[in-house]
Design a protein around this motif. Structure first.
Motif, short mmCIF file in Angstrom:
data_model
loop_
_atom_site.label_atom_id
_atom_site.label_comp_id
_atom_site.label_asym_id
_atom_site.label_seq_id
_atom_site.Cartn_x
_atom_site.Cartn_y
_atom_site.Cartn_z
N VAL A 199 0.86 -1.18 0.00
CA VAL A 199 0.00 0.00 0.00
C VAL A 199 0.89 1.23 0.00
O VAL A 199 1.72 1.42 0.89
CB VAL A 199 -0.94 -0.01 1.22
CG1 VAL A 199 -1.77 1.26 1.26
CG2 VAL A 199 -1.84 -1.23 1.19
N LEU A 236 -2.81 6.46 1.37
CA LEU A 236 -4.19 6.37 1.84
C LEU A 236 -4.60 7.72 2.40
O LEU A 236 -3.76 8.55 2.77
CB LEU A 236 -4.36 5.27 2.88
CG LEU A 236 -3.48 5.25 4.13
CD1 LEU A 236 -4.04 6.12 5.23
CD2 LEU A 236 -3.31 3.83 4.63
N LEU A 260 -12.61 5.75 3.50
CA LEU A 260 -11.16 5.64 3.39
C LEU A 260 -10.82 5.19 1.97
O LEU A 260 -11.46 4.28 1.43
CB LEU A 260 -10.62 4.62 4.40
CG LEU A 260 -9.18 4.15 4.21
CD1 LEU A 260 -8.21 5.27 4.56
CD2 LEU A 260 -8.89 2.92 5.06
N SER A 282 -7.48 3.98 -0.49
CA SER A 282 -6.10 3.47 -0.42
C SER A 282 -5.62 3.14 -1.82
O SER A 282 -6.39 2.66 -2.67
CB SER A 282 -6.02 2.23 0.47
OG SER A 282 -6.80 1.18 -0.06
N SER A 315 -13.79 -3.60 0.69
CA SER A 315 -14.11 -2.32 0.06
C SER A 315 -15.33 -2.49 -0.84
O SER A 315 -15.58 -3.57 -1.39
CB SER A 315 -12.92 -1.82 -0.75
OG SER A 315 -12.59 -2.75 -1.78
#
Length: 406
Positions: A146, A149, A158, A160, A181
């Motif tokens: 990742v 974010l 959120l 990312s 998600s």
């Protein structure tokens, strides 16, 4: 006695009674002698039976208690005899589970207190700043690291980005038990997502990938537009409509929902109109030579009046962007004939910074992040040279603090 010659009737009756009494005494003595002989014979038979010499008729006698314990209870039927506890004289014959100690409750309380103290010590050891990290969840979905974010200002969503070229949007209010998600996007296949940033109103977000065209999305992940790519054959960057090489970062203005900023390896920082998806200002940092120096990060302060950028040559430059900012890029340009129908350059151009921190970090090491304090007096910078530095913008000759080997 018996008289000589004559016996009376009384004498005959008395003589018979004496004879009967004498016979009864002899029979009783004989019975007693017989019983004693019988007992002697039984004892001898029992002794002979123990020695195995005489076969006893009938079932064997049960062994005595001493014999059962001596033989190890091999022939005993039923549960075994409870073993006596030599240590507890009072509870030697007690049946059932052992009695709990008198201070068991106190021991349990002390153990629980000890466990809580240990947890507090562990939490304090790993969290010296008192951050709220007692509860946590793991949001999974990306296949590779990742890279960025950002959380919406209301805390509901959120976003990312990852090096797997995807972008994920998590909705905490509508999230199911699987913690997945609700939307997955691939902004530009083949280019990692390097930066994401929510608008101050939370209705849009900026996505910067490794390509030269940043993108704007609404809160549900629908594409609103992408920035124009500049002409790579134009050498003067102030005359291009957009970035010409890979972008490296970007963020949204903290108070203006129609303004965002991005930076690129082409050596420029560009301010965008998020409503019309067009360039508003081109910022070209000051460099010792005319060569292009990649800008690796950029960011606003809390009020949006200061803009900072970090370069690959180790310098940090800060511009004041409050009020009128920059000059028209069309000034000093010889306009082509109207027959060519060339669009007029409607953006501004800035080059001279208000503050210049030369040698802030080592050259050829990427400055990865810049962050202002809430009072706009301090600036923190992080670099790939392994250092974190804190600067006072009122005196930038040397840092207030340096942390190395990070």
């Amino acid at each position: 006695g018996i008289r000589s010659g004559w016996m009376t009737v009384e004498d005959v009756i008395g003589q018979q009674q004496q004879l009967q009494q004498h016979g009864a005494s002899r029979d009783a003595a004989a019975v007693i002698d017989g019983a004693g002989q019988h007992r002697s014979d039984g004892a001898a038979a029992a002794a002979e039976d123990d020695d195995g010499d005489v076969d006893m008729i009938g079932p064997p006698r049960p062994p005595a208690a001493a014999d059962r314990f001596a033989n190890g209870d091999d022939d005993m039927m039923g549960p075994s005899w409870p073993a006596a506890d030599a240590g507890d004289g009072d509870d030697a014959d007690m049946v059932g589970p052992p009695r709990p100690p008198a201070d068991s409750n106190a021991t349990d309380d002390s153990e629980s207190d000890t466990d809580e103290d240990d947890e507090d010590d562990i939490a304090g050891a790993y969290d010296p700043y008192g951050l709220p990290i007692a509860h946590e969840v793991s949001l999974e979905g990306h296949a590779r690291a990742v890279s960025c974010l950002d959380i919406e200002h209301t805390g509901n969503r959120l976003i990312s980005g990852s090096f797997d070229y995807t972008l994920r949007i998590f909705d905490f209010n509508g999230m199911k038990a699987d913690l997945k998600s609700f939307r997955e996007l691939t902004p530009d296949d083949g280019h990692p997502v390097l930066s994401v940033s929510w608008s101050p109103t939370g209705d849009q977000f900026l996505c910067v990938t490794g390509s030269a065209q940043p993108r704007f999305y609404d809160r549900d992940g629908r594409l609103l537009g992408e920035c124009v790519r500049g002409d790579m054959y134009i050498r003067d960057m102030k005359n291009t409509k957009g970035h010409i090489t890979s972008c490296t970062g970007g963020c949204w203005h903290p108070t203006d929902k129609f303004t965002a900023v991005t930076c690129s390896e082409d050596g420029t920082v560009r301010v965008w109109d998020a409503h019309n998806i067009m360039q508003k200002t081109v910022v070209r940092p000051t460099t010792p030579t005319a060569a292009r120096v990649a800008v690796t990060t950029c960011g606003y302060n809390s009020s949006g009046k200061l803009l900072a950028a970090g370069l690959m040559d180790g310098t940090i430059q800060v511009w004041g962007v409050g009020g009128k900012f920059g000059t028209s890029a069309a000034v000093g340009i010889v306009l082509p004939p109207s027959a060519q129908m060339v669009e007029k350059q409607g953006w501004s151009y800035v080059t001279r910074p208000n503050q210049l921190l030369r040698g802030a970090h080592q050259q050829q090491f990427e400055i990865t992040s810049l962050a202002f304090s809430q009072d706009d007096r301090l600036l923190a910078s992080r670099s790939m040279d392994g250092s974190l530095k804190l600067w006072d913008l009122r005196n930038v000759k040397k840092p207030l603090g340096v942390w190395d080997n990070l």
